[in-house]
Design an enzyme around this catalytic site. Structure first.
Site, short mmCIF file in Angstrom:
data_model
loop_
_atom_site.label_atom_id
_atom_site.label_comp_id
_atom_site.label_asym_id
_atom_site.label_seq_id
_atom_site.Cartn_x
_atom_site.Cartn_y
_atom_site.Cartn_z
N CYS A 122 0.80 -1.23 0.00
CA CYS A 122 0.00 0.00 0.00
C CYS A 122 0.84 1.28 0.00
O CYS A 122 2.05 1.25 -0.11
CB CYS A 122 -1.02 -0.05 1.13
N SER A 517 -4.99 12.07 -2.67
CA SER A 517 -5.06 10.62 -2.75
C SER A 517 -4.99 10.20 -4.21
O SER A 517 -5.40 10.94 -5.10
CB SER A 517 -6.37 10.13 -2.13
#
EC number: 4.2.1.9
Length: 616
Positions: A122, A517
């Site tokens: 991640c 993001s």
């Protein structure tokens, strides 16, 4: 001939104590002549992209030992940006990258490991491990946990694909019923793995392929698919061979700085632009290049962004395609193949397979290969079964997506746009540059002008958006959220999400010295450098100032006269110690974050630590 680093602790009478301790971990006399290879895992139950990694380190370790090495596993931390989003937890996300890099250095150097396999997935974990790999410059292979399957549900008699961002948008949309919002939430993230769009995690895992540090399929093969097991087994076998190439054959081409060269970094950035990857990758590639002492900076990114077309459009830029669709279309090597045919790749670079990119494409590009096993691997698809287990299904697409005119991956002449998916903008509002994900910008917003609505924090901006204080045509400015000013450079996914929820996604722009993001789309411009806390012009913007954005011309301009800006700067300087700090913001900042802020640089430098402050 280089000496095994581990010999420092395994050879000589004066190392009797170290050997005694190694024996207590299970090592024998026979092991003391073998390479010690660190298996750098990142398992945690906090993060869906890492929840399935517990046993995968053991899988790699067993292959290392079967191939003649000694495997020693340790774990790093891993922050879930989605769970940390929208509250004080997001302050810790980017700083965790530095902690991960440091922790890998600490463990590997303290125990004199000879090489590494990095099991990442991640947002900050892959970059942190990449920074450590280039800092240490010992043989390394990356193998990530893999992407999540896309969510799917039926609404209004239509099957739709979903991801985390859809759950966030619809959860805040007052026009969506509680029942529909709940259904979307429960369907958005169905399996283990990194979130299913071209967000930061998947972007970075794709880039490790282009850098030559991971195997074909690493960036796109689903976490749940049985085929992914082979990547872990191969990593264990291959790292031993790579390690012996360096230490026993004096072959420096096995080292990461020689694999991930400047040409490889340019290939990786070219890929990122072509696939409309997360803007966070800019930060991470710049940071990794500095760790590897590679001459690659934001000017290179700007140059490439003007040359590279947008060949692969994936969520969040479109709801049609997710990572499972990218894989079906040939994955990273499918995109690299089209870029190579367009003359935009250096195909002489080599990888951990020992192959040049040209040789790798001949075998793994679905448009070229005659290898049925490769074609079968790229037909690996989703099962649509909720699970947290790796390798739990073996579903296959019936056919590959090799339609380069209308498919997920396009040939240059059929590109989604001839302008790439990322761009660097310059102007008086960002003299050192800022980044926009053009792949997610509506064509009608590529040139935009509007009055500024200025907020000193993400929280204030969110309250204003949800409170109806932001209207169509506004340019939302969120400042003092940079690496130093936040501190920690928060992601602004909630403000951009709520603009969409309020029907303003195509009607407003957002500019920040923070970041976005990978799930962000819309006219969202981040990484404004210098940041407000470093005296950047963004600190001088006032409500009502007109801001002009011109993406085709790569410009961003605050329409305020120079003498007025000079007067504002004098006024700000007169605040003394409070100069270039937020007005009236109350935020608890821990000692750990203050320590990070002390050394943090602006985004154009990758938000790395300022070595000059340490005399280095």
């Amino acid at each position: 001939m280089p000496k095994y680093r581990s010999a420092t602790t395994t050879h000589g009478r004066n190392m009797a104590g170290a050997r005694a301790l190694w024996r207590a971990t299970g090592m024998t006399d026979d092991d003391f002549g073998k390479p010690i290879i660190a298996v750098v895992n990142s398992f945690t139950q906090f993060v869906p992209g890492h929840v399935h990694l517990r046993d995968l380190g053991k899988l790699v370790a067993e292959e290392i030992e079967a191939s003649g090495g000694v495997a020693k596993e340790f774990n790093t931390i891993a922050v879930d940006d989605g769970i940390a989003m929208g509250h004080g937890g997001m302050l810790y996300s980017l700083p965790s990258r530095e902690l991960i890099a440091d922790s890998v250095e600490y463990m590997v150097n303290a125990h004199c490991a000879d090489a590494m396999v990095c099991i990442s997935n991640c947002d900050k974990i892959t970059p942190g491990m990449l920074m450590a790999s280039l800092r240490l410059n010992i043989p390394v292979i990356f193998v990530s946990g893999g992407p999540m399957e896309a969510g799917k549900t039926k609404l209004s008699d239509k099957i739709i694909k979903l991801d985390l961002v859809d759950a966030m948008i619809q959860g805040a949309n007052p026009n969506v019923s509680d029942a529909d919002s709940d259904q979307i939430e429960r369907s958005a993230c169905p399996t283990c793995g990194s979130c299913s769009g071209m967000f930061t995690a998947n972007s970075m895992n794709c880039l490790t392929e282009a850098l030559g540090l991971s195997q074909p399929g690493n960036g796109s093969l689903l976490a749940t698919h049985a085929d992914r097991r082979e990547l872990f087994l191969n990593a264990g076998r291959r790292i031993v061979a790579l390690t012996k190439r360096y230490y026993e054959q004096d072959d420096e081409s096995a080292l990461p700085r020689n694999i991930a060269s400047k040409a490889a970094f340019e290939n990786a950035m070219t890929l990122d632009i072509a696939m409309g990857g997360s803007t966070n990758t800019v930060l991470h590639l710049l940071a990794a290049a500095q760790e590897g002492e590679i001459d690659f900076d934001i000017s290179d990114i700007d140059r490439l962004s003007r040359l590279v077309p947008h060949l692969c459009k994936v969520a969040p830029s479109t709801p049609k395609y997710h990572m499972e669709d990218v894989h079906r279309a040939g994955g990273v090597l499918g995109i690299l193949g089209e870029l190579d045919r367009a003359g935009l790749m250096d195909n002489s670079v080599r990888n951990i397979l020992g192959l040049s990119l040209r040789e790798t494409l001949d075998r793994y590009d679905i448009m070229l290969t005659q290898d049925d096993a490769v074609k079968k691997m790229f037909r690996a698809g989703p099962a649509g079964i909720r699970t947290t287990q790796a390798f739990s299904q073996d579903t296959r697409w019936e056919t590959l997506d090799d339609d380069r005119q209308h498919g997920c991956i396009r040939a240059r002449e059929f590109a989604f746009s001839q302008d790439g998916g990322l761009a660097v903008l310059y102007g008086n509002l960002a003299e050192n540059g800022c980044i926009v994900k053009t792949a997610g910008v509506d064509e009608g917003s590529l040139v935009f002008s509007g009055p500024a609505k200025v907020y000193e924090s993400q929280d204030d901006a969110v309250a204003a958006i949800l409170g109806g204080k932001v209207v169509a045509g506004d340019v939302v400015v969120i400042r003092y959220e940079g690496p130093k000013g936040g501190p920690g450079m928060q992601e602004m996914l909630y403000p951009t999400t709520y603009l969409k929820s309020m029907g303003l996604g195509k009607a407003c722009a957002l500019i920040t010295d923070g970041r976005f993001s990978g799930g962000t789309s819309g006219l969202s411009i981040g990484h404004a450098s210098p940041e407000a806390a470093s005296g950047g012009t963004i600190a001088l913007v006032k409500d009502g100032d007109i801001i002009n954005i011109d993406i085709p011309q790569r410009g961003i301009q605050l329409d305020v006269a120079e003498n007025e800006l000079a007067a504002r700067r004098l006024e700000e300087d007169a605040r003394g110690e409070a100069a270039y700090t937020p007005h009236g913001r109350e935020r608890q900042v821990s000692f750990a974050l203050r320590a990070y802020a002390t050394l943090a640089t602006s985004a154009d430098k990758g938000a790395v630590r300022d070595k000059s402050k340490l005399g280095g």
